[in-house]
Motif scaffolding. Structure first.
Motif, PDB file in Angstrom:
ATOM      1  N   LEU A  24     -34.452 -32.950   7.751  1.00 44.68           N
ATOM      2  CA  LEU A  24     -33.196 -32.512   7.147  1.00 44.68           C
ATOM      3  C   LEU A  24     -33.203 -31.002   7.011  1.00 44.68           C
ATOM      4  O   LEU A  24     -34.188 -30.424   6.539  1.00 44.68           O
ATOM      5  CB  LEU A  24     -33.002 -33.144   5.768  1.00 44.68           C
ATOM      6  CG  LEU A  24     -32.865 -34.665   5.717  1.00 44.68           C
ATOM      7  CD1 LEU A  24     -32.783 -35.148   4.273  1.00 44.68           C
ATOM      8  CD2 LEU A  24     -31.632 -35.121   6.484  1.00 44.68           C
ATOM      9  N   VAL A  25     -32.098 -30.362   7.395  1.00 43.08           N
ATOM     10  CA  VAL A  25     -31.954 -28.913   7.307  1.00 43.08           C
ATOM     11  C   VAL A  25     -30.738 -28.617   6.438  1.00 43.08           C
ATOM     12  O   VAL A  25     -29.617 -29.025   6.774  1.00 43.08           O
ATOM     13  CB  VAL A  25     -31.783 -28.274   8.699  1.00 43.08           C
ATOM     14  CG1 VAL A  25     -31.603 -26.768   8.574  1.00 43.08           C
ATOM     15  CG2 VAL A  25     -32.976 -28.595   9.585  1.00 43.08           C
ATOM     16  N   SER A  26     -30.941 -27.888   5.346  1.00 45.46           N
ATOM     17  CA  SER A  26     -29.852 -27.659   4.386  1.00 45.46           C
ATOM     18  C   SER A  26     -29.167 -26.308   4.596  1.00 45.46           C
ATOM     19  O   SER A  26     -28.785 -25.640   3.647  1.00 45.46           O
ATOM     20  CB  SER A  26     -30.383 -27.774   2.955  1.00 45.46           C
ATOM     21  OG  SER A  26     -31.499 -26.927   2.751  1.00 45.46           O
ATOM     22  N   GLY A  27     -28.993 -25.928   5.847  1.00 48.86           N
ATOM     23  CA  GLY A  27     -28.195 -24.739   6.158  1.00 48.86           C
ATOM     24  C   GLY A  27     -28.995 -23.491   6.440  1.00 48.86           C
ATOM     25  O   GLY A  27     -30.166 -23.366   6.077  1.00 48.86           O
ATOM     26  N   ASP A  28     -28.340 -22.541   7.121  1.00 47.70           N
ATOM     27  CA  ASP A  28     -28.931 -21.243   7.487  1.00 47.70           C
ATOM     28  C   ASP A  28     -30.150 -21.395   8.384  1.00 47.70           C
ATOM     29  O   ASP A  28     -31.149 -20.701   8.221  1.00 47.70           O
ATOM     30  CB  ASP A  28     -29.285 -20.424   6.241  1.00 47.70           C
ATOM     31  CG  ASP A  28     -28.043 -19.874   5.545  1.00 47.70           C
ATOM     32  OD1 ASP A  28     -26.932 -20.080   6.074  1.00 47.70           O
ATOM     33  OD2 ASP A  28     -28.179 -19.253   4.490  1.00 47.70           O
ATOM     34  N   LEU A  29     -30.050 -22.294   9.343  1.00 51.24           N
ATOM     35  CA  LEU A  29     -31.123 -22.429  10.322  1.00 51.24           C
ATOM     36  C   LEU A  29     -31.196 -21.187  11.193  1.00 51.24           C
ATOM     37  O   LEU A  29     -32.281 -20.733  11.561  1.00 51.24           O
ATOM     38  CB  LEU A  29     -30.893 -23.670  11.189  1.00 51.24           C
ATOM     39  CG  LEU A  29     -31.899 -23.922  12.307  1.00 51.24           C
ATOM     40  CD1 LEU A  29     -33.298 -24.122  11.737  1.00 51.24           C
ATOM     41  CD2 LEU A  29     -31.486 -25.140  13.130  1.00 51.24           C
ATOM     42  N   VAL A  30     -30.039 -20.632  11.544  1.00 55.61           N
ATOM     43  CA  VAL A  30     -29.981 -19.379  12.291  1.00 55.61           C
ATOM     44  C   VAL A  30     -29.086 -18.409  11.529  1.00 55.61           C
ATOM     45  O   VAL A  30     -28.393 -18.786  10.584  1.00 55.61           O
ATOM     46  CB  VAL A  30     -29.448 -19.591  13.725  1.00 55.61           C
ATOM     47  CG1 VAL A  30     -30.393 -20.482  14.495  1.00 55.61           C
ATOM     48  CG2 VAL A  30     -28.049 -20.178  13.712  1.00 55.61           C
ATOM     49  N   ASP A  31     -29.068 -17.160  11.972  1.00 54.22           N
ATOM     50  CA  ASP A  31     -28.299 -16.134  11.285  1.00 54.22           C
ATOM     51  C   ASP A  31     -26.934 -15.978  11.945  1.00 54.22           C
ATOM     52  O   ASP A  31     -26.536 -16.771  12.799  1.00 54.22           O
ATOM     53  CB  ASP A  31     -29.067 -14.811  11.293  1.00 54.22           C
ATOM     54  CG  ASP A  31     -28.736 -13.932  10.093  1.00 54.22           C
ATOM     55  OD1 ASP A  31     -27.665 -14.133   9.490  1.00 54.22           O
ATOM     56  OD2 ASP A  31     -29.550 -13.060   9.760  1.00 54.22           O
ATOM     57  N   LEU A  32     -26.220 -14.925  11.580  1.00 57.29           N
ATOM     58  CA  LEU A  32     -24.883 -14.686  12.089  1.00 57.29           C
ATOM     59  C   LEU A  32     -24.898 -14.413  13.584  1.00 57.29           C
ATOM     60  O   LEU A  32     -25.956 -14.329  14.224  1.00 57.29           O
ATOM     61  CB  LEU A  32     -24.245 -13.511  11.335  1.00 57.29           C
ATOM     62  CG  LEU A  32     -24.066 -13.736   9.829  1.00 57.29           C
ATOM     63  CD1 LEU A  32     -23.630 -12.446   9.153  1.00 57.29           C
ATOM     64  CD2 LEU A  32     -23.043 -14.832   9.569  1.00 57.29           C
ATOM     65  N   ASP A  33     -23.710 -14.246  14.158  1.00 53.66           N
ATOM     66  CA  ASP A  33     -23.570 -14.132  15.607  1.00 53.66           C
ATOM     67  C   ASP A  33     -24.450 -13.047  16.217  1.00 53.66           C
ATOM     68  O   ASP A  33     -24.962 -13.194  17.330  1.00 53.66           O
ATOM     69  CB  ASP A  33     -22.109 -13.853  15.972  1.00 53.66           C
ATOM     70  CG  ASP A  33     -21.217 -15.060  15.694  1.00 53.66           C
ATOM     71  OD1 ASP A  33     -21.784 -16.156  15.531  1.00 53.66           O
ATOM     72  OD2 ASP A  33     -19.993 -14.901  15.657  1.00 53.66           O
TER      73      ASP A  33
END
Length: 234
Positions: A24-33
């Motif tokens: 489970l990943v609760s967000g922000d796995l990667v950053d902005l564009d």
């Protein structure tokens, strides 16, 4: 060895070594564009390895990857399930080989960088009794006025789920107590700044029928920050 991509690789290696049923990943796995391509290779390599081992990934998008997480989900829909697009609650059910529910996951994702509204105001998914339910959410806990999906601990515990898993705060923390749903912040797997002292890692969640969910913290970071006082007298 200390980059954020190494943190993701460490999570993948640990998931495979422990033969977990689900990540489970609760967000922000990667950053902005502007950092998307920097993260694309390591994330896709990790997802491919997890798919080979039959470990699905269920995630929600946070305020940093609201624009990029859908792309990963579109390309890896068989192994990377993104819940709650367009800030609408969505339920995903994990089933056994006979088709019986083993776990329900209720998720909500950021659609914009700033979300001043409480996501729980639109949580209307019905209660379930055939399997445990886990809430997956990226939000700011007990922070009235926050622009990052503010939620209240008391409101989370009044929802019909067995446990919550939150994202947003970088320092790991767990709220638990007798008779209430546990609510952990996994934090960042590696510390991202000197102010993030202490241990960093991941949480293991054990779910068994007729027992309350149990979270166990596992430190995996290869470095830590500690404040040190230096006497410069003389």
């Amino acid at each position: 060895r200390f980059a954020t991509s190494a943190g993701w690789q460490a999570i993948v290696e640990l998931a495979i070594a422990e033969a977990v049923d689900l990540l489970l990943v609760s967000g922000d796995l990667v950053d902005l564009d502007n950092r998307y391509y920097e993260a694309m290779g390591p994330v896709e390599t990790g997802l491919a390895r997890l798919r080979e081992r039959g470990i699905p990934v269920v995630a929600v998008a946070g305020n940093h990857d609201y624009g990029t997480a859908p792309g990963f989900a579109d390309r890896y829909g068989d192994s990377f399930r993104l819940l709650g697009r367009n800030q609408r609650w969505e339920r995903h059910t994990i089933r056994d080989r006979e088709g019986r529910p083993r776990l329900h996951i209720d998720g909500w994702s950021f659609a914009h960088e700033h979300v001043p509204d409480d996501p729980l105001a639109s949580y209307t998914l019905p209660a379930v009794g055939d399997a445990p339910a886990i809430g997956l959410l990226h939000g700011d806990l007990d922070a009235p006025g926050s622009r990052y999906a503010p939620v209240r601990l008391g409101d989370l515990r009044r929802t019909p789920v067995s446990a919550w898993l939150l994202g947003h705060i970088h320092v790991p923390r767990l709220w638990e107590g007798p008779g209430v749903s546990p609510v952990p912040y996994p934090g960042s797997p590696f510390p991202l700044a000197p102010g993030e002292s202490g241990k960093h890692g991941v949480w293991f969640l054990d779910i068994e029928r007729e027992r309350a969910p149990r979270f166990t913290f596992r430190p995996i970071a290869r470095h830590r920050y500690h404040p040190i006082d230096v006497d410069l007298t003389g």
